[in-house]
Design a protein around this motif. Structure first.
Motif, mmCIF file in Angstrom:
data_model
loop_
_atom_site.group_PDB
_atom_site.id
_atom_site.type_symbol
_atom_site.label_atom_id
_atom_site.label_comp_id
_atom_site.label_asym_id
_atom_site.label_seq_id
_atom_site.Cartn_x
_atom_site.Cartn_y
_atom_site.Cartn_z
ATOM 1 N N ARG A 103 -7.829 -50.960 47.966
ATOM 2 C CA ARG A 103 -7.458 -52.315 47.675
ATOM 3 C C ARG A 103 -8.241 -53.364 47.619
ATOM 4 N NH1 ARG A 103 -3.648 -49.530 49.473
ATOM 5 N NH2 ARG A 103 -1.123 -49.939 48.988
ATOM 6 N N SER B 261 -6.483 -55.505 43.319
ATOM 7 C CA SER B 261 -5.236 -55.662 43.897
ATOM 8 C C SER B 261 -5.005 -57.042 44.293
ATOM 9 C CB SER B 261 -5.091 -55.045 45.327
ATOM 10 O OG SER B 261 -5.948 -55.605 46.023
ATOM 11 N N PRO B 262 -3.543 -57.360 44.393
ATOM 12 C CA PRO B 262 -3.348 -58.942 44.660
ATOM 13 C C PRO B 262 -4.342 -59.209 45.841
ATOM 14 C CG PRO B 262 -1.307 -57.711 44.184
ATOM 15 C CD PRO B 262 -2.614 -56.739 44.127
ATOM 16 N N SER C 251 -10.614 -53.628 45.216
ATOM 17 C CA SER C 251 -10.628 -53.687 43.827
ATOM 18 C C SER C 251 -9.370 -53.900 43.142
ATOM 19 C CB SER C 251 -11.561 -52.863 43.227
ATOM 20 O OG SER C 251 -11.287 -51.672 43.424
ATOM 21 N N SER D 279 4.244 -58.933 52.293
ATOM 22 C CA SER D 279 3.874 -58.691 51.007
ATOM 23 C C SER D 279 3.974 -60.024 50.156
ATOM 24 C CB SER D 279 4.302 -57.719 50.376
ATOM 25 O OG SER D 279 5.853 -57.824 50.307
ATOM 26 N N SER E 152 -3.119 -54.422 55.133
ATOM 27 C CA SER E 152 -3.686 -54.388 53.546
ATOM 28 C C SER E 152 -2.591 -53.611 52.534
ATOM 29 C CB SER E 152 -5.054 -53.193 53.401
ATOM 30 O OG SER E 152 -4.766 -52.179 54.030
ATOM 31 N N ARG F 51 3.788 -54.134 45.765
ATOM 32 C CA ARG F 51 3.247 -55.281 45.403
ATOM 33 C C ARG F 51 1.642 -55.758 45.965
ATOM 34 N NH1 ARG F 51 7.545 -59.657 45.949
ATOM 35 N NH2 ARG F 51 6.729 -59.996 48.251
ATOM 36 N N LEU F 52 1.402 -55.133 46.916
ATOM 37 C CA LEU F 52 -0.137 -55.314 47.139
ATOM 38 C C LEU F 52 -1.119 -54.232 46.609
ATOM 39 C CD1 LEU F 52 0.628 -56.384 51.007
ATOM 40 C CD2 LEU F 52 0.037 -58.006 48.960
ATOM 41 N N ALA F 53 -0.473 -53.349 46.272
ATOM 42 C CA ALA F 53 -1.569 -52.190 45.866
ATOM 43 C C ALA F 53 -2.072 -52.508 44.412
ATOM 44 C CB ALA F 53 -0.888 -50.893 45.642
ATOM 45 N N GLY F 54 -3.569 -52.004 44.109
ATOM 46 C CA GLY F 54 -4.202 -52.407 43.059
ATOM 47 C C GLY F 54 -3.268 -51.558 41.957
ATOM 48 N N THR F 55 -3.700 -51.757 40.665
ATOM 49 C CA THR F 55 -3.184 -51.216 39.558
ATOM 50 C C THR F 55 -3.903 -49.808 39.327
ATOM 51 O OG1 THR F 55 -4.377 -52.832 38.263
ATOM 52 C CG2 THR F 55 -1.980 -53.278 38.319
ATOM 53 N N GLN G 215 -11.772 -59.513 48.257
ATOM 54 C CA GLN G 215 -12.747 -58.442 47.896
ATOM 55 C C GLN G 215 -13.467 -57.989 49.154
ATOM 56 O OE1 GLN G 215 -14.159 -58.287 44.098
ATOM 57 N NE2 GLN G 215 -14.616 -56.157 44.243
#
Lengths: 518, 708, 97, 524, 168
Positions: free
Chosen positions: B460, B464-465, B462, B316, B367, B572-576, B477
């Protein structure tokens, strides 16, 4: 136990006894037995029994040494000092420290085991064989415990002559050629080292050969380079660093098992750690020198492995594998980080054990089938499962499988080396892959597949061989799972070597202590 | 939370005694030790039998009752212990105030005490390792029991169980180890056992070659693993999970972390058969089929997935490498699935299927959907083990039939099967279930796990880190959307090839041969019972981690369970932005439709008549490409293997080595030759010549002295 | 005059050396050596004029030695002739290599 | 002028007691040879035995002379007052080596004679007379006496080379040795004449003084010195003046070859060393480079040419050339260390050579043919003792520690001398050790043949000869024991200091380039 | 006087050199030996002119009278005086010898590059035998005695090698 040993003054006599006992016993073994060209076991007292007994006592002495050793104390222990050649200032100075102790114990224990394991390898002229073997043992021990450089040199050459005869007389194939090459190669290095010893002794006021004295001799970096070159050449040839290695496959390929085993004990590496680096730190730390050696070491790792991959003869196969390991050892030593040096010293011990086991096993195979060519074997796993199992274990140790002894040292060497030389170490790590290739190739050719139809089945280990090889197997596993008892004391050794290289009296950065030139 | 406590551990703060330290978990060292003891015991028996009988060993003497007892017995004991520990963990999790936020580290003693570097024999028990232990011991036990039946007529019966027990021991070390080196012991140990078991029938050179290939290819990955460890030591001076991860977290995104993640992943590609190091796995089918089930489907090959999940804090911290993991996973999944379409060997189909499914797992863990990856790992363990065991039953039956009728046809060739459901109903039903599961038909386990992966990847893509990171110039993306698309296509293919397998083996006309067909029979109980148990798990496994929008039970059990281990990293890797429910439902629908479509295609394709191997027309075009697995083996052989061998045997052994040798010999031989030549010429016995030499020497001497 | 004598001595010496190098007959060879000794004697005598009588004493000694050498040398030559039937040195090649 | 004026005084007698004793004894033995027993048949029967008897008496005489030498050394007997005969430790030490070597050669002669019956009773006498010439040579500090000593030594050896009158090879050896020896004597003598001409004296002390006063060397002195070097280089068989050696060694009877290889060489080196460090101590810078190249050439050529030999005597001949190269190092070192290194090496080399030739004599079985590699092949199976003795001696020549005994320390002292020379000779030391490696090539070939190959099935087993065995046991044991504790010999060698011009003529200032030759620096 | 003396000196020198050249180039040993005797006579004359009449006399007696006679005797004994046999070496060897000879002569003559040192002593010696004898029996007594041993060795050696009977 320690108290008892100390109470009988063992600390004072154990080292001279270790050297003198085999030397004195050698003529006895020679003259009590009957030296015949036919099978000796047939009549009279079997000289092998006698030799083995002598070696067993030697091993006991080695254990006594272990007993009296105080792991907490620093400096030389079990010291022995008597004047020898007053006109030269040479003395019979013996002593051990954490670096030499495990090697001494290893060798003294290894020798009787090896002889037992290779019992039927030599059947003719056993009294002479035994006597030479004892002399060789004395030489090996002498190299490890001598603190006087002249004495060290004598012991160093004492290893040479018995080995010369052992290979030449009891060897197979092109033994005579191989053994002459061995001596010639070794002599080039060792005689130049003699000149360097002379120069060093002269530089120290020509008054003493004692290592402690010579360590304090002030040398210019240029002088150190020359002397280091001579010492290093001697040790590199002896331990068969590429490109000075070509004698080793020949010698080990034709040597009788016992001699092959002793050739596998890397006293050359010991010499580098004990003498070459501490005496000439500026040279050892010299960038060009170091890089050259490191590159050679990495080449050796891959080259040995690749060569091992295409060998058809099992003994030569072991020899090349051992050349590959030597590269790893050199890498560990000359990156000069404590971790790597510690790993290298451990690897030096482990390599001795593993290679011995391999040579013993191959020797047993050779004695059974009369050949060491892989093509003459196959399906061994069915015929001799115990032998096969231990052979597989030894090969796994050779290719450094975690859980065996081979892994720990290699991991430490690579870990320690990586921080200094990431690229070279990365390349050396490829040796791990190559090791799998050559190791499994041997398993594939010898153990698996079908046995040659014509040859009679190979008998499994006899009880004697079983005990010996079982010991080796246990040692390989034990040192793989719990190397602590051996490894911990080496920490100090590694630190002192690295410290000597960086801050010794002749180090490029100058001494930290205020030791003065005599 | 876990990070904070890990930091505390790393900085040497005296952690209070762990809540588990007084429970049965303190005996977790027994988990690997029990199978190890079993391995030793069985090994002794194997050696003893072999030694006593030499080559005359036969199945009846080999089938020592003690082996039958001990082999599966130790596994059962381990499994029981694992359950007990699991219960203890559940209890502790409920009672302790902090839950089980920190792992329970059991230090047994030191392994490598080397000055600055101290590596302990330490086991780490946390939610992830607990899950793995349960899968390993559970599935392992079933497969052991199955093996009692499968291997009963084999001369290497004791040896087989020794190896298998040893494998489980190493596998447990792998998942329990509290540091990378200890993990590495298991890592290489399972490789060794895999090698030994692939070459189990070592009289056949092909088997041994397959084993060697497996080990060597694994070693390539292992070299990467080693380099990752070196880098880690160089960067952090730690090799244990707690210390190293804590230190690496603090420098996330640095080149060092990226490099560590990259090399760790290289290690994973070897062990988990990802591109480009997948080549060994199809060959590994040379081993006994239960071995394929246990090692090459359920456990060992998933070690890479475990490692990525374990090293989640590292990955991550290196989003680019995470993307790489996803991409490699997706490509592998598609690649292997296409190959599986044209395989005739039942085990080869399953092998490529395994490679493909592993690709899914890497898609997930890459991912950042660690839970999804591990979830698929678990469900895959169930249904793929089931498939392999089923295939084992089939092969067992086929083999017995051919053996009874003295025919030498290939018992693994799908073209020789057909209509087996009539003689092997249990196997047919269970394998059918598994096929549906792997194809992603709800509500079987595979459906949930695969859906979790695909929707996670989609989610993820869209915001996400990961989506913001880039790899090789492509934006995250784009990559993630591409990966999702590949995943869907692969799902279609999966349904096709699995459907094809099922239909070819169990439906249609029997092609075994008239006399042999009569000898076909269902497997004995000792083999069918484990299969049935696995089938139950295959059906029920999905309930481990139900999606929230399916109100079938408590949702996301696994997600919660693993949260202390991977939650932070995943976050930490997931989208908000969470996925909209509508989108999610659409994704599920798409997945189901794809699966159905695939099965339909398989059904249509299976109507074509089957010619047996001998009379089959040679494949052409794409078909041939797929049948030959894209010629990768031949390519590797030509590009890597042969040059290396040539280098070693020709360049080095015939060129360099004699060159070096010759250089030294030439000095000696040259001197001798010169001596002989000059000696003959000068020392020819003529006094006049000697006198001339002396006089000339005198001239030189005088010149040297006076001309100065 | 002393210098001239020394030059003559050198010339005679070299003639003796060249003789040794060009002849094959052992006796002639030996005579050439005698010529070399005589040349040296001339040097000694000439230098004796410069340095006193020591040179002359040396010459006496050399003559004595020459006589002794002649005795031994000719005995050896005879002994060789007995075995080989010749005193041609080019044909004495039992010992070579 | 009466007889009383003659310096036939006690001091001269005392200075020459050992030599007189040896010559007188030799004359006595000579008388014994001509004593004719009754009847020709008895004479023929007894002749053989008489050689043996006289050889044994000669050995006794060597021993007695040795005792005389030891007494003289113990008394610190001075040389003659005019400084023409030295009375220094170097002389006595060299005398001891010569006498010991001669004694061993006599024993070998006896042993060989038992088989070959080749030697007349006069042969031991000739050996003794030759030895007396060597002793003179060791003591001489005057060119004239050096000349006579060399001639006395050489004439006897010329004869000895051809003393087996049944042997064509012996005769050929003798004539080659004689002609080339006489040829080289011409150079030597011419050199003496020129040195005399340049300095006005033949006495070393005067020469040294003159050179010290005229540091710019005159051309005549240079040429004279060069010619002297040629002469000595021939005697010590330094390349390229070594060409005679293999042939002469090959053809001469084995005991005589041993004599030439060890004893003659020692004496020649003693004289050479004394000349260079006594008379020519001044222009050391002039001859240093020449001798350096001579040494390098000799070591390398000797060892390389030995490689291709299968004839063992020729091989040892080339080996002895190489050893001459090693010994030249002691002269080049030009120091007290060099002197003692020379002595130590001479002792070692003598012992090893005698042992090797003892073996060769035994295996050759009295044939008039040099033993070859084939003759010793498989020796270990048939005669292990011989093989071991041969191996020890060869390893000693190689300089291997412990197994080669003293050989190592001999090499060590050489290297030490080279390293501690006034101008340290590092390169020379390295050339020395590397050429030793080459020598291992042929020494080990012999050892391999003896130990590692089976004996020829039809080959006859060499009969033991007691006298040769005595020599073998003595030499081998001495080599091995002194290889462990070389202190006695090195002490002795260290005490053998060399008198120089400064000591007999106290008014002369010390030579410009000197090295510490005092006893203090020797007995460290 | 001086010129005559110098002429005489030149005469003997040339005689010696020419005789020597003739000696080395004669094919037959007997004439060669006779030319060598001629050299010795010429040398004897030079000795006398160099104030060494004693040595000159001994030269005639010992060399020409004894040594050379023995040589000729041996030549005759071995019947080597036959004509038509050349013992000259091949042209290459002769050229090589000549080359070495020329180089050697150059080197030797270099010793005369510098003027001879002037020693205080060495006036003309009226009585030539006494100083030689005195020196021989005082300074060089040891050397003198040594020659006796050398001669003894020569006698023994010659007898040993040349006597006819070979003992069995």
């Amino acid at each position: 136990m320690r108290d008892f040993l100390l109470s009988i003054g063992a600390a004072a006599w154990v080292l001279p006894a270790l050297i003198l006992w085999p030397i004195m016993a050698a003529p006895l073994v020679r003259w009590i037995g009957r030296d015949t060209v036919t099978d000796d076991a047939a009549d009279g007292l079997d000289a092998r029994v006698l030799t083995c007994g002598v070696l067993a006592v030697e091993a006991l002495l080695g254990l006594v040494l272990l007993g009296v050793y105080d792991s907490g104390a620093a400096g030389w222990q079990a010291r022995f000092d008597v004047p020898w050649l007053p006109e030269l200032g040479a003395s019979l100075s013996l002593g051990v420290d954490a670096l030499s102790l495990p090697m001494v114990v290893l060798i003294t224990v290894l020798m009787p085991l090896t002889l037992l394991g290779a019992w039927n390898n030599v059947r003719v002229r056993t009294p002479s064989f035994g006597a030479l073997l004892l002399l060789l043992t004395a030489g090996l021990v002498g190299v490890l415990v001598s603190l006087d450089l002249l004495l060290f040199y004598l012991a160093w050459e004492l290893m040479l002559i018995p080995t010369y005869f052992l290979i030449g007389i009891w060897g197979t194939g092109q033994a005579s050629r191989a053994t002459v090459r061995y001596v010639l190669f070794t002599l080039v290095g060792s005689l130049l080292m003699l000149v360097a010893i002379l120069a060093l002794w002269n530089g120290g006021g020509a008054s003493s050969f004692h290592l402690d004295h010579l360590l304090r001799v002030r040398l210019t970096p240029q002088t150190q380079l020359y002397m280091f070159g001579a010492f290093f050449l001697a040790f590199a040839v002896k331990s068969a660093l590429v490109p000075f290695h070509t004698w080793l496959p020949d010698a080990q390929g034709s040597a009788p098992t016992v001699a092959a085993v002793t050739l596998g004990v890397k006293v050359g590496i010991y010499g580098i750690l004990r003498f070459a680096i501490p005496l000439f730190p500026a040279a050892a730390m010299h960038d060009a020198v170091r890089m050259t050696i490191l590159v050679l070491a990495v080449i050796a790792v891959l080259y040995g492995a690749l060569m091992a991959m295409v060998q058809e003869d099992l003994k030569r196969w072991i020899a090349y594998a051992s050349i590959s390991h030597l590269g790893m050892l050199m890498l560990g030593i000359f990156v000069l980080t404590p971790l790597a040096v510690q790993g290298a010293t451990l690897l030096m011990i482990n390599h001795g054990i593993t290679t011995s086991a391999l040579f013993l096993l191959v020797g047993m195979l050779a004695d059974r089938r009369g050949s060491t060519l892989m093509a003459d074997f196959g399906g061994l796993a069915r015929q001799a499962p115990v032998l096969s199992a231990i052979l597989v274990l030894a090969i796994l140790s050779t290719i450094a499988l975690p859980g065996t002894n081979g892994f720990v040292g290699e991991l430490l060497v690579l870990l320690g080396a990586f921080s200094e030389q990431p690229v070279l170490t990365g390349i050396a790590t490829l040796g791990v892959i190559a090791a799998a290739l050559y190791g499994l190739r041997a398993v594939q050719r010898v153990l698996f597949g079908d046995a040659p139809i014509t040859a009679p089945a190979i008998a499994d280990l006899s009880w004697r061989e079983g005990v010996v090889m079982g010991t080796f197997a246990l040692a390989m596993l034990w040192l793989g799972v719990a190397p602590g008892p051996v490894l911990r004391p080496l920490d100090g050794v590694a630190r002192s070597v690295v410290e000597a290289a960086h801050f010794g009296p002749n180090a490029p950065m100058g001494p930290t202590s205020t030791r003065t030139t005599p | 939370m876990s990070i904070v406590s890990a930091l505390e551990l790393a900085t040497g703060a005296q952690a209070p005694a762990h809540v588990l330290s007084t429970t049965v978990a303190q005996y977790m060292w027994l988990l690997p030790v029990l199978p190890l003891l079993g391995a030793m015991g069985n090994g002794m028996i194997a050696l003893g039998v072999g030694r006593a009988r030499g080559e005359q060993v036969d199945a009846t003497t080999a089938r020592h009752p003690l082996v039958t007892l001990m082999g599966p017995g130790v596994l059962l004991a381990s499994f029981a212990l694992a359950i007990a520990i699991f219960v203890a963990m559940l209890g502790a999790g409920m009672s302790a105030s902090a839950g089980l936020a920190t792992p329970f580290i059991l230090r047994l003693g030191s392994w490598i005490p080397a000055g600055a570097l101290v590596i302990d024999w330490a086991f780490q028990l946390d939610q992830l390792s607990m899950l793995m232990v349960l899968v390993i011991t559970g599935v392992g036990t079933l497969i052991h029991i199955f093996s009692v039946g499968y291997m009963r007529d084999d001369a290497g019966y004791a040896r087989y169980f020794a190896y298998l027990n040893l494998f489980v021991a190493f596998m447990l070390v792998l998942v329990l180890g509290a540091s990378y080196p200890v993990l590495f012991i298991g890592w290489e140990g399972v490789g060794l056992c895999s090698y030994l078991l692939i070459s189990f029938w070592f009289r056949d050179a092909a088997n041994v070659a397959a084993g060697t290939k497996a080990f060597v290819v694994n070693r390539i990955g292992d070299a990467g693993f080693l380099v990752a460890m070196f880098l880690m030591w160089r960067t952090t001076q730690h090799l244990d999970f707690a210390g190293a991860h804590a230190a690496l977290l603090s420098q996330a995104g640095t080149p060092a972390v990226v490099a560590i993640a990259l090399f760790l992943f290289i290690g994973c590609t070897g062990k988990s058969a990802q591109l480009p190091l997948y080549v060994w796995l199809p060959d590994a089918m040379a081993g006994p089929t239960p071995v394929s089930a246990l090692i090459h489907a359920a456990t060992m090959v998933t070690a890479g997935v475990y490692l990525v999940a374990r090293a989640a804090p590292v990955f991550s911290g290196a989003p680019a490498i995470s993307l790489l993991v996803t991409v490699v996973g997706a490509l592998t999944a598609l690649f292997a699935a296409t190959i599986a379409l044209r395989q005739w060997d039942i085990k080869k189909v399953l092998a490529y299927s395994t490679v493909s499914q592993l690709g899914y797992m890497f898609m997930a863990v890459g991912s950042g959907a660690y839970t999804a990856g591990v979830f698929h790992l678990v469900t895959h363990a169930f249904f793929k083990a089931l498939l392999f065991l089923g295939a084992g039953s089939v092969i067992h039956a086929m083999h017995a039939a051919y053996h009874a009728t003295h025919r030498h046809d290939d018992p693994q060739d799908l073209r020789n099967m057909g209509g087996l459901r009539r003689v092997m109903p249990v196997t047919a039903v269970t394998m059918g279930l598994a096929t549906l599961a792997i194809a992603g038909v709800p509500p079987l386990a595979g459906f949930f796990s695969k859906d979790a992966i695909l929707s996670a990847v989609f989610a993820r893509a869209s915001g996400s880190p990961l989506a913001q990171a880039s790899l090789l110039g492509l934006s995250g993306q784009t990559i993630l959307l591409g990966v999702y698309a590949v995943g869907m296509v692969t799902a279609l293919f999966t349904a096709v090839y699995m459907g094809r397998l099922l239909l070819l083996a169990f439906f249609g006309e029997n092609r075994t041969g008239s006399d042999a067909a009569a000898a076909l029979h269902e497997a004995p109980g000792v083999m069918t019972i484990p299969v049935v148990l696995l089938a139950i798990l295959t059906v029920a496994g999905g309930w481990l981690n139900l999606p929230e929008l399916m109100p079938l039970g408590r949702p996301e059990l696994l997600e919660h369970w693993l949260a202390p281990v991977t939650g932070a990293s995943a976050a930490r890797l997931a989208g908000t932005v969470p996925l909209a429910h509508g989108t999610e439902q659409g994704l599920i629908l798409a997945a189901v439709v794809t699966a159905m479509l695939g099965l339909g295609i398989a059904f249509i394709a299976a109507r074509r008549p089957i010619t047996d191997k001998a009379h089959a027309a040679p494949d052409t075009g794409v078909s041939a490409l797929l049948a030959n697995a894209y010629h990768v083996d031949a390519g590797v052989d030509a590009v890597l293997v042969r040059p290396t061998q040539a280098l070693a045997s020709v360049a080095l052994a015939r060129g360099v080595e004699p060159g070096i040798d010759g250089l030294f010999s030439a000095v000696g031989n040259g001197l001798t030759a010169v001596a002989a030549l000059v000696g003959r010429r000068v020392q020819d016995g003529d006094v006049g010549k000697y006198a001339w030499v002396i006089a000339a020497g005198a001239v030189l001497m005088l010149a040297a002295l006076s001309l100065r | 005059m002393i210098t001239e004598a020394l030059i003559v001595s050198a010339i005679l010496f070299v003639i003796g050396v060249v003789g040794v190098l060009t002849r094959r007959n052992a006796i002639i060879l030996f005579m050439c050596v005698e010529l070399m000794l005589n040349a040296v004697n001339l040097s000694f005598v000439a230098l004796s004029k410069l340095h006193g009588v020591t040179g002359q004493v040396f010459v006496v000694m050399v003559m004595t030695i020459a006589a002794a050498e002649a005795a031994v040398g000719l005995a050896i030559v005879i002994s060789v002739f007995r075995h080989a039937g010749t005193v041609d040195l080019s044909s004495l090649k039992l010992l070579r290599g | 002028m009466t007889m009383a004026d003659l310096p036939m005084s006690g001091s001269l007698m005392r200075a020459l007691v050992p030599e007189l004793l040896l010559v007188t004894g030799a004359l006595g033995l000579l008388l014994a040879t001509v004593w004719q027993p009754q009847g020709q048949a008895a004479a023929a029967a007894e002749g053989a035995e008489r050689t043996s008897l006289i050889a044994r008496f000669a050995m006794l005489l060597c021993g007695l002379t040795g005792i005389a030498v030891i007494i003289a050394w113990g008394d610190a007997a001075a040389g003659t007052a005019d400084g023409r005969i030295a009375g220094d430790g170097f002389r006595w030490a060299v005398d001891l080596v010569i006498l010991g070597g001669t004694g061993l050669v006599l024993a070998l002669l006896d042993a060989d004679h038992e088989r070959s019956q080749a030697f007349s009773p006069e042969v031991p006498v000739l050996l003794l007379l030759s030895a007396s010439g060597m002793m003179v040579l060791a003591a001489a500090r005057d060119l004239m006496i050096v000349f006579l000593g060399i001639e006395l030594m050489s004439l006897a050896v010329y004869v000895l080379a051809g003393v087996n009158r049944r042997s064509a090879r012996g005769a050929e050896s003798a004539v080659k040795y004689f002609l080339l020896g006489a040829f080289s004597t011409g150079f030597l003598l011419y050199g003496m004449a020129l040195v005399f001409g340049a300095t006005g004296s033949t006495r070393y002390a005067d020469i040294a003084t003159w050179i010290a006063q005229h540091p710019a060397l005159s051309p005549m002195l240079r040429i004279g010195m060069g010619l002297l070097l040629v002469g000595f280089a021939f005697k010590v068989a330094a390349a390229p003046f070594h060409v005679w050696t293999p042939d002469v060694y090959d053809g001469a009877p084995l005991p005589v070859t041993a004599f030439m290889a060890a004893v003659v060489k020692t004496a020649a080196f003693a004289a050479f060393l004394r000349l260079m460090t006594d008379a020519f101590v001044g222009p050391v810078a002039e001859w240093h480079a020449v001798l350096w190249w001579l040494a390098v050439l000799t070591m390398v050529l000797g060892n390389v040419f030995a490689l291709s030999q299968t004839n063992l005597v020729r091989m040892l001949g080339y080996s002895s050339i190489a050893h001459a190269g090693y010994l030249l190092v002691t002269i080049i070192a030009h120091s007290a260390g060099g002197v003692s290194a020379l002595l130590f090496y001479a002792v070692t080399y003598t012992l090893a050579t005698m042992a090797a030739f003892g073996v060769l004599i035994t295996v050759s079985g009295g044939r008039d043919q040099a033993p070859t590699l084939a003759d010793v092949t498989g020796l270990w199976s048939t005669r292990p003792g011989l093989a071991v003795a041969m191996a020890v001696s060869l390893l000693a020549l190689l300089g291997m520690p412990l197994a080669g005994g003293m050989g190592f320390f001999a090499k060590w002292y050489l290297l030490q001398a080279a390293w501690q020379a006034a101008a340290p000779q590092a390169v020379l030391a390295i050339v020395l050790v590397l050429s030793s490696v080459v020598s291992a090539g042929y020494y080990l070939k012999v050892i391999a043949a003896m130990f590692m190959r089976p004996a020829a099935t039809n080959g006859s087993v060499a009969e033991p000869v007691p006298m040769a065995h005595g020599v073998l046991v003595l030499c081998t044991v001495a080599l091995l024991v002194l290889g462990l504790v070389p202190t006695p010999v090195s002490r002795l060698a260290g005490r053998a200091h060399l008198a120089t011009g400064a000591e007999s003529q106290r008014t002369v200032p010390p030579a410009p380039i000197t090295t510490p030759l005092s006893t203090a620096s020797l007995t460290r | 006087m001086t010129s005559f003396f110098e002429f005489q000196f030149l005469l003997f020198s040339v005689l010696a050199i020419v005789s020597a050249l003739l000696f080395v180039t004669r094919r037959n040993p007997v004439p060669a030996a006779l030319w060598l005797v001629n050299v010795m006579f010429a040398l004897s004359g030079l000795y006398v002119m160099l104030d060494a009449p004693f040595v000159g006399a001994v030269q005639i007696l010992v060399y020409a009278g004894a040594i050379m006679v023995v040589f000729v005797f041996v030549v005759m004994l071995l019947n080597l005086g036959r004509s038509g046999i050349t013992d000259l070496r091949a042209l290459g060897a002769r050229l090589g010898a000549g080359l070495v000879g020329v180089c050697l002569l150059t080197m030797l003559l270099m010793s005369q590059r510098q003027r001879l040192p002037q020693m205080p002593s060495a006036p003309a010696i009226p009585n030539v035998v006494t100083p030689v004898a005195t020196s021989l029996f005082s300074d060089y007594l040891v050397a003198f005695e040594l020659t006796s041993v050398v001669l003894l060795v020569a006698v023994i050696g010659a007898v040993l090698l040349a006597k006819k009977r070979v003992r069995a």
